[in-house]
Motif scaffolding. Structure first.
Motif, PDB file in Angstrom:
ATOM      1  N   LEU A  33       0.933  -1.182  -0.207  1.00  8.28           N
ATOM      2  CA  LEU A  33       0.010   0.007  -0.072  1.00  8.28           C
ATOM      3  C   LEU A  33       0.815   1.322  -0.112  1.00  8.28           C
ATOM      4  N   GLU A  34       2.028   1.137   0.638  1.00  7.68           N
ATOM      5  CA  GLU A  34       2.814   2.299   0.712  1.00  7.68           C
ATOM      6  C   GLU A  34       3.353   2.500  -0.690  1.00  7.68           C
ATOM      7  N   LEU A  35       3.819   1.528  -1.352  1.00  4.63           N
ATOM      8  CA  LEU A  35       4.350   1.745  -2.992  1.00  4.63           C
ATOM      9  C   LEU A  35       3.150   2.237  -3.871  1.00  4.63           C
ATOM     10  N   LEU A  36       1.850   1.615  -3.683  1.00  3.68           N
ATOM     11  CA  LEU A  36       0.816   1.669  -4.502  1.00  3.68           C
ATOM     12  C   LEU A  36       0.418   3.386  -4.413  1.00  3.68           C
ATOM     13  N   TRP A  37       0.628   3.892  -3.126  1.00  2.00           N
ATOM     14  CA  TRP A  37      -0.034   5.243  -3.007  1.00  2.00           C
ATOM     15  C   TRP A  37       1.154   6.380  -2.911  1.00  2.00           C
ATOM     16  N   GLY A  38       2.327   6.012  -2.953  1.00  2.00           N
ATOM     17  CA  GLY A  38       3.517   6.764  -2.654  1.00  2.00           C
ATOM     18  C   GLY A  38       3.848   7.256  -1.638  1.00  2.00           C
ATOM     19  N   LEU A  39       3.418   6.115  -0.355  1.00  5.29           N
ATOM     20  CA  LEU A  39       3.530   6.896   0.722  1.00  5.29           C
ATOM     21  C   LEU A  39       4.827   6.395   1.545  1.00  5.29           C
ATOM     22  N   GLN A  40       5.785   5.431   0.966  1.00  2.00           N
ATOM     23  CA  GLN A  40       7.132   5.334   1.415  1.00  2.00           C
ATOM     24  C   GLN A  40       7.904   6.096   1.392  1.00  2.00           C
ATOM     25  N   ALA A  41       8.696   6.028   2.492  1.00  2.00           N
ATOM     26  CA  ALA A  41       9.661   6.981   2.946  1.00  2.00           C
ATOM     27  C   ALA A  41      10.909   7.013   1.804  1.00  2.00           C
ATOM     28  N   ARG A  42      11.391   8.090   1.680  1.00  2.00           N
ATOM     29  CA  ARG A  42      12.705   7.947   0.778  1.00  2.00           C
ATOM     30  C   ARG A  42      14.098   7.474   1.452  1.00  2.00           C
ATOM     31  N   PRO A  94      -4.629  -5.660  -5.769  1.00  2.00           N
ATOM     32  CA  PRO A  94      -3.797  -4.502  -5.231  1.00  2.00           C
ATOM     33  C   PRO A  94      -4.652  -3.292  -5.036  1.00  2.00           C
ATOM     34  N   LEU A  95      -5.088  -2.650  -3.877  1.00  2.00           N
ATOM     35  CA  LEU A  95      -5.904  -1.511  -3.777  1.00  2.00           C
ATOM     36  C   LEU A  95      -5.289  -0.261  -3.928  1.00  2.00           C
ATOM     37  N   GLY A  96      -4.726  -0.171  -5.013  1.00  2.00           N
ATOM     38  CA  GLY A  96      -3.864   1.308  -5.531  1.00  2.00           C
ATOM     39  C   GLY A  96      -4.964   2.024  -6.177  1.00  2.00           C
ATOM     40  N   PRO A  97      -4.350   3.099  -6.740  1.00  2.00           N
ATOM     41  CA  PRO A  97      -5.060   4.179  -7.476  1.00  2.00           C
ATOM     42  C   PRO A  97      -5.511   3.649  -8.809  1.00  2.00           C
ATOM     43  N   GLY A  98      -4.754   2.582  -9.385  1.00  2.00           N
ATOM     44  CA  GLY A  98      -5.346   2.318 -10.725  1.00  2.00           C
ATOM     45  C   GLY A  98      -6.382   1.413 -10.596  1.00  2.00           C
ATOM     46  N   VAL A  99      -6.136   0.238  -9.648  1.00  2.00           N
ATOM     47  CA  VAL A  99      -7.487  -0.608  -9.380  1.00  2.00           C
ATOM     48  C   VAL A  99      -8.678   0.271  -9.119  1.00  2.00           C
ATOM     49  N   MET A 100      -8.649   1.239  -8.049  1.00  2.00           N
ATOM     50  CA  MET A 100      -9.724   2.117  -7.607  1.00  2.00           C
ATOM     51  C   MET A 100     -10.471   2.616  -8.520  1.00  2.00           C
ATOM     52  N   ALA A 101      -9.599   3.406  -9.490  1.00  2.00           N
ATOM     53  CA  ALA A 101     -10.272   4.392 -10.621  1.00  2.00           C
ATOM     54  C   ALA A 101     -10.770   3.373 -11.673  1.00  2.00           C
ATOM     55  N   LYS A 102     -10.119   2.183 -11.915  1.00  2.00           N
ATOM     56  CA  LYS A 102     -11.066   1.140 -12.838  1.00  2.00           C
ATOM     57  C   LYS A 102     -12.126   0.701 -12.250  1.00  2.00           C
TER      58      LYS A 102
END
Length: 251
Positions: free
Chosen positions: A15-24, A131-139
């Motif tokens: 989920l961090e990767l899917l939504w860009g929430l991971q720390a740099r 995978p509950l990411g933005p692509g799947v949710m928009a689809k």
């Protein structure tokens, strides 16, 4: 038989990767890659050679870095696969079409087909845990909008979308499998049919199998092959939509 699954990695990390929430990354040299570049390289390999060819080491080689470098961006293949799927689903154009629910749902089917044909490896990933990411949710939002307000309950809306998507998945997988047979054998369907047709009279008894003999011969003559993926897709999709129309008519 080995099977790839979405949702097989750490759900929190995915989920961090899917939504860009991971720390740099904060340690080591300045980051030379991004998650998007890693995912793009993985998709490129899977598109060209299939999912079995995609590994963390292979992706690292594609990017010209050491395998351990990737783990600064993606914790493992399971999480990487989730982001690959979501990025592919995000490619759906989600076009607005004129017409009623049938036209909208027909477009949903065709857009899903386009994505599968562009990324056939997706057909071989089990996605009961998507995978509950933005692509799947928009689809999913787009697909549900096709049947919103037509007289179905929320559960039936979900089921109607699943019915169409399931049909498309099966139909496109059959088409992709048929194409792979041609590539691996070096023989087209027409060549296969022309080779076998003269032999059918020797091995088939029309008196014992009258329907199989008649219909099989007619199909072979119509398509020059025992199967035509375009015809099968169009016929099946129309019948699926007919079934939903019949349900609505009962209301």
């Amino acid at each position: 038989m080995n099977q790839d699954y979405s949702g097989s990695g750490d759900p929190a990390r995915s989920l961090e990767l899917l939504w860009g929430l991971q720390a740099r990354p904060t340690r080591g040299p300045k980051p030379a890659l991004t998650v998007d570049r890693v995912v793009g390289a993985a998709v490129k390999i899977a598109d060209a050679e299939g999912l079995s060819a995609m590994s963390m080491r292979r992706v690292a080689d594609e990017l010209g870095v050491g395998a351990m470098t990737l783990y600064r961006y993606v914790p493992g293949k399971g999480e990487l696969l989730d982001v690959m799927l979501d990025s592919a689903y995000a490619e759906m154009p989600r076009r607005t079409v004129e017409g009623d629910w049938r036209a909208r749902l027909d477009e949903v089917a065709r857009e899903n087909r386009e994505v599968y044909l562009r990324h056939p490896w997706m057909l071989y990933v089990a996605t009961s845990r998507p995978p509950l990411g933005p692509g799947v949710m928009a689809k999913y939002e787009y697909e549900l909008a096709a049947v919103e307000g037509i007289g179905l309950s929320d559960v039936e809306m979900d089921a109607a979308v699943a019915l169409v998507n399931g049909y498309v998945h099966g139909a496109v997988r059959s088409a992709v499998d048929a194409k792979q047979v041609i590539q691996s054998s070096g023989i087209t369907d027409r060549q296969w049919w022309e080779t076998h047709e003269p032999l059918l009279d020797r091995i088939g008894d029309a008196r014992e199998f009258p329907l199989a003999s008649r219909v099989g011969t007619t199909v072979g003559q119509e398509f020059g092959a025992p199967y035509d993926s375009e015809h099968a897709f169009e016929f099946g999709l129309a019948r699926v939509l007919d079934g939903i129309a019949a349900l609505l008519a009962e209301r």
